[in-house]
Enzyme design. Structure first.
Site, mmCIF file in Angstrom:
data_model
loop_
_atom_site.group_PDB
_atom_site.id
_atom_site.type_symbol
_atom_site.label_atom_id
_atom_site.label_comp_id
_atom_site.label_asym_id
_atom_site.label_seq_id
_atom_site.Cartn_x
_atom_site.Cartn_y
_atom_site.Cartn_z
ATOM 1 N N ASP A 30 3.628 -0.635 -9.305
ATOM 2 C CA ASP A 30 3.695 -0.658 -7.631
ATOM 3 C C ASP A 30 3.819 -2.078 -7.135
ATOM 4 O O ASP A 30 4.508 -2.189 -6.843
ATOM 5 C CB ASP A 30 2.534 -0.047 -6.982
ATOM 6 C CG ASP A 30 1.140 -0.455 -7.548
ATOM 7 O OD1 ASP A 30 1.123 -1.078 -8.548
ATOM 8 O OD2 ASP A 30 0.363 -0.482 -6.624
ATOM 9 N N GLY A 119 -15.199 2.613 -10.667
ATOM 10 C CA GLY A 119 -14.691 2.074 -11.855
ATOM 11 C C GLY A 119 -14.101 3.062 -12.779
ATOM 12 O O GLY A 119 -13.760 2.806 -14.097
ATOM 13 N N SER A 124 -11.437 4.781 -6.187
ATOM 14 C CA SER A 124 -12.732 4.748 -5.195
ATOM 15 C C SER A 124 -12.600 3.613 -4.144
ATOM 16 O O SER A 124 -12.977 4.260 -3.016
ATOM 17 C CB SER A 124 -13.921 4.761 -5.987
ATOM 18 O OG SER A 124 -13.999 3.407 -6.715
ATOM 19 N N ASP A 169 -2.395 2.790 -4.400
ATOM 20 C CA ASP A 169 -3.911 3.757 -4.244
ATOM 21 C C ASP A 169 -3.879 4.099 -2.544
ATOM 22 O O ASP A 169 -4.470 5.182 -2.300
ATOM 23 C CB ASP A 169 -4.945 2.834 -4.609
ATOM 24 C CG ASP A 169 -4.904 2.345 -6.098
ATOM 25 O OD1 ASP A 169 -4.217 3.019 -6.873
ATOM 26 O OD2 ASP A 169 -5.705 1.500 -6.419
ATOM 27 N N TYR A 227 -6.762 -7.339 -14.535
ATOM 28 C CA TYR A 227 -5.755 -6.732 -13.882
ATOM 29 C C TYR A 227 -4.842 -7.895 -13.054
ATOM 30 O O TYR A 227 -3.784 -7.732 -13.076
ATOM 31 C CB TYR A 227 -6.657 -5.933 -12.933
ATOM 32 C CG TYR A 227 -5.424 -5.060 -11.632
ATOM 33 C CD1 TYR A 227 -5.117 -3.959 -12.167
ATOM 34 C CD2 TYR A 227 -5.053 -5.730 -10.563
ATOM 35 C CE1 TYR A 227 -4.256 -3.237 -11.089
ATOM 36 C CE2 TYR A 227 -4.250 -5.287 -9.642
ATOM 37 C CZ TYR A 227 -3.893 -3.737 -9.939
ATOM 38 O OH TYR A 227 -2.893 -3.247 -9.322
#
Length: 384
Positions: A30, A119, A124, A169, A227
């Site tokens: 993405d 996590g 979340s 997300d 990340y």
């Protein structure tokens, strides 16, 4: 009068929810302007809230953190960020972003309850941001459309929290619909006022299949760790190739210009993962047996492990156990460095696959795994 009673005004409190998500395929594509194929899962963050027009105080609370309610003037959100508890930065970042864009906010009370495990690679944090976003929109700025809402939620996580996520997300949490996978072309979605995504029917039960999500218990955190490194490496690879993003590379032969072996592997993953997303989407659109996507799930994990290097020993062990127990395909999901795997299995084999994954992890001393079934659910919105 208690603080809560002060905030309950005529019209009463309202309630919203936003789901976590799992990607069928399409990890780390993405933020490279590529393609993703998520579904919303039946685990949500709920937000109960009310607008209080008499002042500009914003109060947020969480059932998971009953001792940490936060209350401050809306005007202080920009200056008090670093003093806030980490969890509160997500919803307050959303409120701050609405205000930064010129939407009148006033006073708010927002109380959250989350069932998406933190996590676990199930988004979340995005669910928390999106639950806050739909609540604030409905209470304060109903003119805001879904595209801007997604951008507000993403900006809150990127700029206010400092987590360098893409839009996958947040788009999944807002746009997914029940019984469908969301095919999202990130570049096209960002460049147009409409389009850039498609809803693809996704009903595994009709073909005797289940999609298991197995949370290994090894947590990760986007705001720290590898990340951000992977995003930087992808950007460096694109710069070395002279393109705006790795989306602009459509042939593996073009990667020969990368002399750094690490950047080469990162770019190769993105290129191959985009191909896998398009192929899975085509198979599902055509009405093919979903079992045919299994090898593509396997290939996705192998690429994330070897080329993108975001898998871990526990994720690899869980994937290997699921495959050995009869899964048609299995791979890690999410940003990596911990979290969950998915396994595409026959309904009759689901119990065996779950059991053998748990036994494999236990034999290696890893935490007990938790399993849910991923049934494509609806996106964020008002509950009542």
């Amino acid at each position: 009068m208690t603080e809560r009673e002060e905030y309950i005004t005529p019209g009463g409190r309202r309630r919203w929810s936003a789901p976590g998500r799992v990607n069928l395929i399409g990890e780390h594509t993405d933020y490279n302007d590529g393609f993703v194929l998520p579904i919303a899962i039946p685990l949500v963050v709920t937000c109960e809230g009310v607008r209080h027009a008499a002042d500009d105080l914003v109060r947020v609370g969480s059932r998971q953190r009953p001792g940490e309610p936060v209350r401050l003037p809306a005007a202080a959100l920009a200056t008090e960020r670093d003093l806030l508890p980490g969890w509160a930065r997500y919803p307050l970042g959303v409120v701050a972003e609405f205000g930064r864009r010129g939407h009148g906010i006033g006073g708010l009370e927002l109380d959250f309850d989350g069932a998406v495990p933190a996590g676990a690679g199930l988004s979340s944090s995005a669910a928390l941001c999106c639950a806050a976003a739909v609540a604030v929109r409905d209470l304060c700025a109903p003119e805001v459309g879904d595209r801007e809402l997604i951008d507000i939620a993403r900006a809150a996580e990127n700029d206010y929290v400092g987590a360098p996520t893409g839009i996958l997300d947040h788009a999944a949490s807002i746009l997914c619909t029940a019984g469908h996978a969301l095919y999202l072309d990130v570049r096209a979605f960002g460049a147009a006022d409409s389009g850039g995504f498609d809803q693809i029917p996704f009903d595994l039960a009709a073909t005797g299949l289940r999609l298991l999500v197995i949370d290994t218990g090894q947590t990760h955190e986007h705001a720290a760790g590898g990340y951000g490194d992977r995003r930087a490496e992808c950007a460096a690879a694109a710069a070395a190739l002279g393109v705006a993003s790795l989306r602009d590379i459509d042939d593996a032969g073009q990667l020969s210009g990368l002399t750094d072996p690490v950047l080469y592997r990162r770019a190769r993953h993105v290129l191959s993962e985009n191909d896998r997303v398009r192929t899975v989407a085509e198979l599902l659109r055509s009405g093919a047996d979903p079992r045919e996507i299994g090898p593509l799930l396997d290939a996705g994990h192998d690429s994330l492990r070897a080329d993108f290097e975001v898998s871990t020993e526990v994720l690899d062990a869980a994937v290997d156990a699921a495959r050995a127990a009869g899964a048609y395909g299995s791979r890690m999901v999410g940003g990596g460095f911990g979290g969950s795997i998915i396994a595409l299995v026959d309904t009759a084999a689901a119990g065996r696959v779950e059991r053998e994954v748990r036994e494999r992890l236990a034999s290696k001393g890893f935490p007990d795994a938790r399993t849910i079934e991923a049934v494509a659910g609806p996106g964020a919105g008002a509950v009542d």
